[in-house]
Design an enzyme around this catalytic site. Structure first.
Site, PDB file in Angstrom:
ATOM      1  N   HIS A 129     -10.964  38.206  14.086  1.00  0.00           N
ATOM      2  CA  HIS A 129     -12.346  38.279  14.567  1.00  0.00           C
ATOM      3  C   HIS A 129     -12.289  38.405  16.094  1.00  0.00           C
ATOM      4  O   HIS A 129     -11.357  37.896  16.725  1.00  0.00           O
ATOM      5  CB  HIS A 129     -13.033  36.968  14.162  1.00  0.00           C
ATOM      6  N   ASP A 204      -7.483  29.731  13.495  1.00  0.00           N
ATOM      7  CA  ASP A 204      -8.928  29.922  13.528  1.00  0.00           C
ATOM      8  C   ASP A 204      -9.431  29.606  12.118  1.00  0.00           C
ATOM      9  O   ASP A 204      -9.241  30.395  11.191  1.00  0.00           O
ATOM     10  CB  ASP A 204      -9.221  31.378  13.929  1.00  0.00           C
ATOM     11  N   GLN A 207     -13.458  30.570   8.731  1.00  0.00           N
ATOM     12  CA  GLN A 207     -13.726  30.901   7.320  1.00  0.00           C
ATOM     13  C   GLN A 207     -13.005  29.971   6.357  1.00  0.00           C
ATOM     14  O   GLN A 207     -13.469  29.742   5.250  1.00  0.00           O
ATOM     15  CB  GLN A 207     -13.311  32.358   7.022  1.00  0.00           C
ATOM     16  N   LYS A 230     -20.872  27.272   9.387  1.00  0.00           N
ATOM     17  CA  LYS A 230     -20.385  27.991   8.194  1.00  0.00           C
ATOM     18  C   LYS A 230     -20.092  27.029   7.050  1.00  0.00           C
ATOM     19  O   LYS A 230     -19.526  27.403   6.029  1.00  0.00           O
ATOM     20  CB  LYS A 230     -19.140  28.809   8.545  1.00  0.00           C
ATOM     21  N   CYS A 370     -17.580  41.928  13.642  1.00  0.00           N
ATOM     22  CA  CYS A 370     -16.868  41.453  14.840  1.00  0.00           C
ATOM     23  C   CYS A 370     -15.362  41.649  14.686  1.00  0.00           C
ATOM     24  O   CYS A 370     -14.569  40.764  15.059  1.00  0.00           O
ATOM     25  CB  CYS A 370     -17.169  39.989  15.133  1.00  0.00           C
TER      26      CYS A 370
HETATM   27  N1  PMP Z   1     -13.458  33.582  13.504  1.00  0.00           N
HETATM   28  C1  PMP Z   1     -13.823  33.991  12.287  1.00  0.00           C
HETATM   29  C2  PMP Z   1     -12.771  34.316  11.272  1.00  0.00           C
HETATM   30  C3  PMP Z   1     -15.174  34.124  11.972  1.00  0.00           C
HETATM   31  O1  PMP Z   1     -15.549  34.539  10.764  1.00  0.00           O
HETATM   32  C4  PMP Z   1     -16.139  33.796  12.949  1.00  0.00           C
HETATM   33  C5  PMP Z   1     -17.623  33.930  12.667  1.00  0.00           C
HETATM   34  N2  PMP Z   1     -17.993  35.102  12.035  1.00  0.00           N
HETATM   35  C6  PMP Z   1     -15.701  33.363  14.200  1.00  0.00           C
HETATM   36  C7  PMP Z   1     -14.353  33.265  14.443  1.00  0.00           C
HETATM   37  C8  PMP Z   1     -16.664  32.989  15.288  1.00  0.00           C
HETATM   38  O2  PMP Z   1     -17.398  31.858  14.920  1.00  0.00           O
HETATM   39  P1  PMP Z   1     -18.617  31.354  15.823  1.00  0.00           P
HETATM   40  O3  PMP Z   1     -19.524  32.544  15.963  1.00  0.00           O
HETATM   41  O4  PMP Z   1     -19.232  30.275  14.997  1.00  0.00           O
HETATM   42  O5  PMP Z   1     -18.067  30.894  17.101  1.00  0.00           O
END
Ligand code: PMP
Length: 419
Positions: A129, A204, A207, A230, A370
């Site tokens: 991401h 990270d 998910q 999430k 993203c």
């Molecule tokens: N890493 C992953 C794998 C994600 O899916 C996301 C959110 N889509 C993020 C990072 C970023 O999370 P946040 O927008 O809550 O900071």
């Protein structure tokens, strides 16, 4: 409703807690399949947060009055709940605003602490991401360290062979998603840890953590970051777990009130862990809400949640794989969890998502999720005119096989409509 995990009564209780699941959208029952972006919120967590806000709220730590002490206790109890949930120590749990903040925190802290230098390599994967890619890439431009990638295959899969191929890079830091938000692949974290024994290992967990119980000690991760929103909790609250000995070594990312011990006009010394990393007024009710959420998930049973999602994931993948007019990304095995990214041949993902919403009340997400660099990898392996984006359907524990059947019905309708 078919589930080997939830009884009918269990499921009715769950439904009662998520009023959105009972509402109608465009005249039909809402089918919420956008959980990877953010989950719905639980009524009972919100009610507890409301009580906290209305009856126990004050700023924390600094005052000696009763409300301040109640709020402080609630905030610190939330930290203890997170610590227990991860099998960590409370001083190893830092509240952040989310995953993005957690990664930015680490990159900056490593640079300031002299951990990342010009001769060092940071290893990421090609499925990251932007939150776990942009901070490393941008700051490498200013500070000269190298960013390398574990390659994804043409379906966006990170294979064990691809991981082993990067072994000789000897990275100072490896930062990788626990589960891809595009391909759904759950990463072989144990293999990664064993392969990069002497690297700083960051996961990270945005998910992964909502779906799978993570034991930070067992996995031997050095840092784990995730977002509350999430996994039912409010937006704006997240967690950075770090091993105590590493947190002690690194420089804070944010400076200000609360994080200090002594301040003079000339110098500053820092507070003890974890307060050294919590400058300024925190999202107090958010942290407390995350604590309530963990209580809630534990009460339902995290093992049950994991099992139900696993059942749904298999069902979703199988049903999607039977549609010959759909191209699916990610692995075709049990490592593919909780979401499916796909394209309907010849139809733009935004149109697919829009028609699903308008005609079937099915909420999905379309776009690059993203992960623009990953889109270029998927484009190379695609057999269609790849639109540089996909549709993504993602489940959580309150979804059912019937929800997936409605998605499939919607996709068949779209195929007929475009013919
Ligand atoms: N890493 C992953 C794998 C994600 O899916 C996301 C959110 N889509 C993020 C990072 C970023 O999370 P946040 O927008 O809550 O900071």
């Amino acid at each position: 409703m078919h589930s080997t995990v939830w009884s009918y009564e269990d499921f009715c209780r769950i439904l009662d807690d998520f009023p959105s699941l009972k509402r109608e959208v465009n005249g039909k029952r809402l089918v919420y399949l956008d959980n990877a972006a953010s989950t719905l919120k639980s009524k009972s967590v919100i009610e507890k947060m409301t009580d906290f806000y209305l009856n126990h709220y004050s700023n924390i730590h600094r005052a000696v009055h009763t409300l301040a002490s109640e709020a402080t206790v609630a905030y610190e109890e939330a930290r203890e709940k997170v610590a227990k949930f991860l099998n960590a120590r409370p001083e190893e749990v830092v509240f952040t605003s989310g995953t993005t903040m957690g990664i930015n925190f680490l990159v900056n802290s490593f640079i300031r602490s002299g951990i990342l230098n010009q001769e060092d390599t940071v290893l990421l994967s090609q499925v990251e991401h932007h939150a776990n890619l942009v901070p490393w890439v941008r700051l490498s431009k200013f500070h000269g360290f190298r960013v390398e990638y574990i390659k994804a295959d043409e379906k966006g899969v990170i294979t064990n062979e691809a991981i082993l191929e990067t072994k000789n890079l000897n990275p100072k830091v490896i930062s990788i998603t626990g589960q891809s938000n595009v391909t759904g692949q759950e990463m072989p974290l144990q293999l990664l840890r064993e392969t990069f024994k002497s690297s700083i290992f960051i996961v990270d967990g945005a998910q992964l953590v909502p779906h799978k119980k993570i034991d930070v000690k067992k996995l031997d991760v050095d840092f784990l970051v995730f977002s509350g929103h999430k996994m039912l909790a409010p937006t704006g609250i997240g967690v950075l777990y770090g091993k105590k000995e590493l947190l002690e070594k690194i420089e804070p990312f944010l400076y200000g009130g609360e994080m200090i011990d002594k301040v003079t006009f000339e110098d500053v010394s820092f507070n003890v862990l974890p307060y050294k990393f919590e400058a300024g007024t925190q999202h107090i009710a958010g942290a407390v809400g995350l604590g309530y959420t963990i209580d809630y998930l534990e009460k339902i049973g995290f093992e049950k949640i994991e099992k139900h999602i696993e059942e749904l994931s298999g069902y979703l993948l199988e049903k999607m794989a039977n549609l010959d007019f759909v191209e699916i990304y990610g692995p075709f095995d049990s490592s593919h969890k909780s979401l499916v990214s796909f394209n309907v041949k010849g139809v733009h993902p935004h149109d697919v998502s829009h028609i699903l919403d308008e005609n079937f009340a099915v909420a999905t997400r379309s776009g690059h999720h993203c992960a623009q660099p990953l889109m270029s990898v998927l484009a190379r392996g695609s057999k269609i005119d790849f639109p540089n984006s996909t549709v993504r359907a993602s489940v959580y524990f309150y979804n059912t096989k019937e929800d997936i059947d409605i998605l499939i019905e919607g996709l068949k309708y779209i195929k007929r409509w475009f013919e």
